[in-house]
Design a protein around this motif. Structure first.
Motif, PDB file in Angstrom:
ATOM      1  N   MET A  51     -13.554  39.830 -18.744  1.00 18.95           N
ATOM      2  CA  MET A  51     -14.405  38.784 -18.206  1.00 18.95           C
ATOM      3  C   MET A  51     -15.370  38.975 -17.081  1.00 18.95           C
ATOM      4  N   LEU A  95     -17.276  41.570 -17.127  1.00 17.65           N
ATOM      5  CA  LEU A  95     -18.280  41.982 -17.659  1.00 17.65           C
ATOM      6  C   LEU A  95     -19.009  41.016 -18.519  1.00 17.65           C
ATOM      7  N   GLY A  96     -18.488  39.496 -18.517  1.00 12.12           N
ATOM      8  CA  GLY A  96     -19.200  38.563 -19.293  1.00 12.12           C
ATOM      9  C   GLY A  96     -18.361  37.952 -20.294  1.00 12.12           C
ATOM     10  N   ASP A 109     -16.375  35.495 -22.390  1.00 19.57           N
ATOM     11  CA  ASP A 109     -15.976  34.031 -22.230  1.00 19.57           C
ATOM     12  C   ASP A 109     -14.791  33.883 -23.016  1.00 19.57           C
ATOM     13  N   ASN A 150     -17.164  29.327 -18.620  1.00 15.66           N
ATOM     14  CA  ASN A 150     -17.591  30.065 -19.814  1.00 15.66           C
ATOM     15  C   ASN A 150     -19.162  30.192 -19.403  1.00 15.66           C
ATOM     16  N   ALA A 208     -19.705  33.156 -17.209  1.00 19.78           N
ATOM     17  CA  ALA A 208     -19.280  34.426 -17.734  1.00 19.78           C
ATOM     18  C   ALA A 208     -20.575  34.766 -18.508  1.00 19.78           C
ATOM     19  N   ARG A 209     -21.283  33.845 -19.279  1.00 13.24           N
ATOM     20  CA  ARG A 209     -22.370  34.423 -19.967  1.00 13.24           C
ATOM     21  C   ARG A 209     -23.584  34.597 -18.990  1.00 13.24           C
ATOM     22  N   ARG A 222     -23.017  35.938 -16.072  1.00 10.07           N
ATOM     23  CA  ARG A 222     -22.668  37.203 -15.488  1.00 10.07           C
ATOM     24  C   ARG A 222     -23.027  38.368 -16.239  1.00 10.07           C
ATOM     25  N   ARG A 223     -22.800  38.202 -17.561  1.00 12.10           N
ATOM     26  CA  ARG A 223     -23.145  39.340 -18.580  1.00 12.10           C
ATOM     27  C   ARG A 223     -24.593  39.688 -18.452  1.00 12.10           C
TER      28      ARG A 223
END
Lengths: 406, 220
Positions: free
Chosen positions: A317, A319-320, A322, B75, B78-79, B81-82
């Motif tokens: 999580m 590291l991205g 979802d 979510n 999260a996207r 962050r990546r």
């Protein structure tokens, strides 16, 4: 790196931990497939045996008591021949053949014999055509076992006797039972005198081991005319499809002909019904057990797996990843487990059924691809459903908490 | 630019409330190399996780390039962050059943990169950190220092503009720790923003700026 790589690596790395869950699915599916496979062919075999007995339902006058199934028409009571028409024109499923009979004692060449009037099939077919329906169309799969060639159809000669019906019979033609033919010394083409009329023998019947071997069969309407009985019969023999008898054919005939008595080879049918019900219950019990045991085992394993992988999930999580990806990781793992257990169980269950079925149930058993696919589907659904809550729990983990637990 | 505006984070602990961050405001300009220092329990890791979009503050706001990060759904964060942030952990947090190459591929996989690109990029980065001959090794087959270098390569795989490092030298011997800081300096020279939580005074000295946290408050 693909999702499958991530899942397969983890599965392989921790394969020992999922052994119990895999075995629960594998053995459960094995048991279900083996039982259902043997049951299916056992039902078919019983149905075929019952079918091979010939007429398995008798329609008699209410006052008659059946002492001997094969002499049920030898009594004085009568029912209207019109019952035959009612049956032919009804929408009852599973009536394979009808044979109305009127039996009278006659003397032929100084011997007391039974002359039985029967109705040729051509006349039923003519009646059925009035309604545009083929009542004699045999329902698909009725007592037949497909494939293998181990259960080939009976020879025509035997069928002629068993079916109790001849295709065509003229007013002055007769069929003679095997014993009587021997006793009278008649062969095909000879003429017999009975009730003051000459009958041309068109066939001598093969030996059946029943009272039919000592009978003469002639056209029903000829016998009615010669005995001045009117349009009546002593009995109507019915070849009913075994599975339809199990599903209440007798009761449906009873409601159609309320003034007649309908009897069947009760013990045989009841035994078959009891066996079928027992096997069906056994399959159901196994299904419930597999759902509970395998489902609980998989859910328990998955919850443990989620707890064990909290740090890994938190890292993904961070590291991205979802929540959808986290759910997919666990559901894909469940899918692999379900497929592996289901395919393995379906193969082993089928192999056990094919090898042990002939020894235990004394029936030839063939693989059932449809059953195997269903079993695999059940295993996959159990694995996915059991893993859905753990997967949601994993997706709902707070990455901050999982990382701070380190 | 990263910015925290009056960020407070508190959580219940038994019957009392613990305030990990207390009205913290800070700006981290692009290309900065900031060391966050302070005693244990002063809120350093909480600040880093808040800054990285991983921990919603009780009050206040965190901005990434002017956008309020916590206005986004989890979510969506999260996207984001990546694409934007790379995390470097004290305990490396490598996935134990994946090889070094596969560990480096994880952020690329999450970003939907083609497998061939994942592979070539992972090998390039592992060579850069001196582990070109260890691509098939699992973490348990690598030394502690090598594991942190795999983690460094993983941080770089998505080419993030911001690297958040939580005690990156905490588990390393001085020599290996020094090498890791050298890497971070090199990445900073490439223009990346680095925020590093550390207890290590020598590591903190090599940052261009220091934020001192005490009892959840910043003391410049």
């Amino acid at each position: 790196m693909r999702l499958t790589t991530l899942v397969s690596r983890e599965l392989f790395e921790r394969r020992r931990q999922l052994l119990t869950s895999f075995l629960a699915v594998f053995l459960g599916i094995t048991a279900i497939v083996a039982i259902r496979n043997v049951t299916f062919f056992s039902e078919k075999a019983v149905a075929r045996e019952l079918d091979a007995l010939g007429a398995n339902v008798l329609i008699l006058p209410k006052s008659v008591t059946v002492q001997d199934y094969f002499q049920a028409d030898l009594h004085g009571a009568q029912i209207p021949e019109e019952y035959v028409t009612r049956l032919v024109l009804s929408d009852l499923q599973g009536l394979d053949n009808l044979s109305p009979k009127l039996s009278v004692p006659v003397e032929i060449q100084g011997h007391e014999v039974v002359l039985t009037g029967i109705l040729p099939k051509a006349e039923f077919q003519a009646k059925a055509m009035w309604k545009g329906a083929g009542i004699f169309a045999r329902p698909s799969g009725c007592g037949d076992v497909e494939g293998g060639g181990w259960l080939a159809p009976a020879p025509i000669q035997e069928t002629l006797v068993r079916r109790r019906v001849v295709e065509d019979l003229a007013a002055d033609e007769a069929l003679v039972g095997a014993d009587l033919a021997g006793l009278l010394g008649v062969v095909e083409g000879d003429t017999l005198q009975a009730l003051g009329r000459g009958f041309r023998v068109i066939a001598t019947l093969p030996e059946t081991g029943t009272v039919d071997d000592a009978r003469v069969f002639a056209h029903l309407h000829t016998v009615q005319e010669l005995t001045a009985s009117g349009s009546v019969v002593n009995a109507i023999e019915v070849v009913g499809c075994c599975s339809q008898i199990s599903q209440g054919l007798v009761a449906r005939i009873n409601s159609l002909l309320p003034d007649a008595k309908v009897v069947t080879i009760t013990q045989v049918v009841e035994t078959q019904i009891r066996t079928n019900e027992m096997m069906a219950r056994l399959s159901l019990i196994f299904l419930v057990i597999i759902v509970l045991v395998a489902g609980a085992s998989i859910a328990n394993y998955m919850y443990g797996n989620v707890d064990e992988r909290r740090r890994e999930i938190g890292t993904l999580m961070a590291l991205g990843a979802d929540s959808f990806l986290v759910v997919r990781v666990f559901l894909l793992k469940a899918l692999v487990m379900g497929l592996a257990g289901g395919i393995g169980g379906a193969l082993l269950g089928t192999a056990l059924a094919v090898v042990l079925g002939p020894r235990l149930a004394r029936v030839p058993v063939l693989p059932m691809p449809g059953l195997m696919l269903s079993a695999i589907g059940i295993a996959v659904v159990i694995a996915l459903v059991a893993s859905s809550l753990p997967a949601r729990r994993a997706a709902g983990l707070d990455p901050h908490q999982t990382l701070q637990e380190i | 630019m990263l910015r925290m505006e009056s960020v407070t984070h508190q959580f219940p602990h038994r019957r009392s409330t613990v305030r990990a961050l207390d009205n913290v405001s800070a700006e981290i300009p692009p290309g900065d190399f900031t060391a966050v220092v302070g005693p244990s329990g002063s809120g350093k890791s909480t600040l880093l996780l808040s800054l990285g979009g991983m921990l919603r503050p009780t009050s206040g706001a965190v901005y990434w390039n002017g956008d309020r990060v916590y206005d986004l759904a989890p979510n969506a964060r999260a996207r984001l962050r990546r694409k934007t942030v790379g995390f470097l952990f004290q305990t490396f947090n490598l996935v134990p059943y994946l090889t070094a190459e596969e560990n480096v591929q994880v952020p690329l996989f999450l970003a939907g990169a083609a497998v061939s690109l994942q592979r070539s990029r992972a090998r390039e980065l592992l060579s850069r950190v001196g582990l070109g001959d260890r691509i098939d090794h699992k973490p348990s087959e690598l030394s502690i220092g090598q594991q942190q270098r795999v983690a460094l390569a993983r941080v770089l795989s998505n080419d993030p503009q911001v690297i958040l490092a939580d005690e990156p030298t905490g588990n390393l011997d001085p020599k290996t720790g020094g090498e890791v800081i050298s890497f971070l300096e090199e990445l900073n020279r490439e223009g990346r923003t680095i925020v590093m939580v550390t207890h290590d005074p020598r590591a903190a000295e090599r940052a261009t700026r220091r934020l001192v946290l005490e009892e959840g408050r910043i003391r410049e």
